[in-house]
Design an enzyme around this catalytic site. Structure first.
Site, PDB file in Angstrom:
ATOM      1  CB  ILE A   1      -1.051  -0.112   1.254  1.00  0.00           C
ATOM      2  CG1 ILE A   1      -1.978   1.241   1.158  1.00  0.00           C
ATOM      3  CG2 ILE A   1      -0.247  -0.175   2.545  1.00  0.00           C
ATOM      4  CD1 ILE A   1      -3.135   1.148   2.157  1.00  0.00           C
ATOM      5  CB  CYS A   2       1.151   4.103   0.914  1.00  0.00           C
ATOM      6  SG  CYS A   2       1.466   5.870   1.170  1.00  0.00           S
ATOM      7  CB  ALA A   3       5.540   5.014  -0.729  1.00  0.00           C
TER       8      ALA A   3
END
Length: 449
Positions: free
Chosen positions: A161-163
């Site tokens: 998730i995310c970066a």
């Protein structure tokens, strides 16, 4: 409908309008050779149904969630919380040198094991939270890379998730030929071998990716569906009061202007059995808004065993927080979770602080079971309307507002539970710091208010 230019999770709801389904998140359809042609040596691709059926014979799903300095707290705690609710055996592993890990926004977590000691174990799922510099730190962990590569080569389910999708999975080549998403600021870091998709959650074969803190619940429930099926998602989502959609609503009665000069000082007490998703979401959001949040333990030490097994290290003991220079708090928020709420309600020091807060007409609040087990029995809701979790409404003197997700009555703010925690945190920020700051925070979280 699209929210903020992204694929709206509202379209992922079942006919009842309450529960998410992988039929509505972005599910990539793979051609025999993959999205861009899978090269020799890249992980085999399986459909969600094949993965679920292949894992259905395992009595206990084993999940690895690595954390490291700079990991995003919500993106770690929400999948851990929800996967454990589903019955998974989740190992929280430190990718650093020790078990105690300070992740983003000063949140301190004690891991269950070191990543280096997990190499011989087999997992049904590996989940990488994001965060800066956490995602890059995970991507640089050779031991974790080795575990993930072996897992992927066996056709195991993995997620980020995310970066973390571009800075860890893509760095290791584990997204080659796949469609994936990430935080908008990190989409450009995907290599050409990855098809970047602007969506909250993308499921492509044995890979699940997501975009940021506010999509963590949808991400975690997509993982539950992959491991256990749609029935388990419904079983978890309903009592959590999960709702997907843009914005948040406050039911406000007897509106008053909350007084706060300078940096808000917020006290958040914890006990063994406190709900970690509620507590960490509030801490994360308020510290993002630059509030000074003091996390205080009412137990014998600063380490807290939360409701779903996360070990959180408080900043101080409650008595020290209360005694330090006679600190005056702009706000006290009590998280729920049982038996944590009962323990907090039995803390004479905390109750005294809350009563002092009420007498001074300074704001205080609770979420989930804490409204019924801390505020209600000590007269802190007298003359006030409030909400709480569905199972606790019978304990409230006035339950007329209990269907509302966030209720503000004068200086008292309450909410229903883990599934409303982010809305609650944003409402708190709006009351303390104004609507503009709440909107900025919502955008930062990818909440799209």
């Amino acid at each position: 409908m699209a929210v903020g230019g992204r694929v709206s999770p509202v379209e992922a709801l079942r006919d009842s309008g309450d529960f998410p389904s992988l039929a509505g998140v972005m599910v990539a359809t793979a051609s025999p050779s993959g999205a861009q042609g899978r090269e020799e040596g890249t992980p085999p691709r399986s459909t969600p149904r094949q993965l679920t059926m292949a894992m259905s014979h395992s009595p206990k799903k084993k999940v690895l969630v690595p954390i490291v300095a700079g990991t995003e707290p919500v993106e770690a705690s929400v999948p851990i919380d929800i996967l454990r609710r589903a019955g998974a055996d989740v190992t929280v592993a430190s990718a650093g040198d020790g078990l105690l890990v300070e992740i983003m926004y000063g949140v301190k977590i004690v891991a269950d094991a070191l990543v280096a000691d997990c190499a011989a174990a087999s997992y049904d799922l590996i989940v990488l939270p994001g965060g800066v510099p956490g995602a890059a730190n995970l991507g640089a962990c050779a031991a974790l890379e080795g575990i993930a590569r072996r897992h992927a080569q066996k056709g195991g389910l993995y997620a980020a998730i995310c970066a973390a999708p571009p800075l860890a999975l893509a760095r290791w080549g584990l997204l080659d030929g796949h469609k994936a998403t990430a935080h908008p600021l990190f989409m450009e870091y995907f290599p050409p071998e990855v098809t970047a998709v602007d969506a909250n959650v993308v499921v492509d074969g044995n890979v699940v990716t997501s975009s940021g803190p506010a999509t963590s619940t949808e991400f975690a429930l997509a993982l539950v569906e992959q491991l256990y099926g749609k029935g388990k998602v419904e079983q978890i989502a309903k009592p959590m009061l999960v709702r997907f959609g843009a914005g948040y609503n406050i039911k406000e009665l007897n509106s008053v202007q909350w007084q706060c000069s300078g940096t808000p000082k917020v006290l958040l007490p914890l006990a063994n059995g406190s709900e970690e998703m509620e507590a960490i979401t509030i801490i994360d959001a308020l510290r993002r808004a630059n509030a000074s949040v003091v996390v205080a333990s009412v137990e014998d030490g600063v380490e807290i065993a939360a409701l779903h097994g996360m070990r959180i290290v408080a900043d101080v003991m409650l008595e020290d927080a209360a005694d330090q220079n006679q600190t005056q708090f702009d706000l006290i928020i009590v998280p729920g979770g049982m038996p944590g709420a009962e323990t907090l309600g039995g803390s004479e020091k905390l109750v005294a602080l809350l009563k002092k807060q009420a007498e001074a007409k300074r704001p205080y609040g609770a979420i989930g079971a804490a409204a019924a087990h801390v505020l209600q029995p000590h007269g802190l809701l007298t003359g006030r309307k409030a909400t709480t979790c569905a199972s606790m409404t019978g304990l409230m003197a006035h339950a007329s507002e209990c269907e509302n997700r966030v209720v503000v009555d004068g200086n008292v703010i309450t909410s229903r539970g883990a599934g409303t925690a982010m809305e609650y945190a944003l409402a708190v920020v709006e009351k303390l710091l104004g609507r503009d700051e709440a909107r900025r925070l919502a955008d930062d979280l990818l909440f799209f208010a």
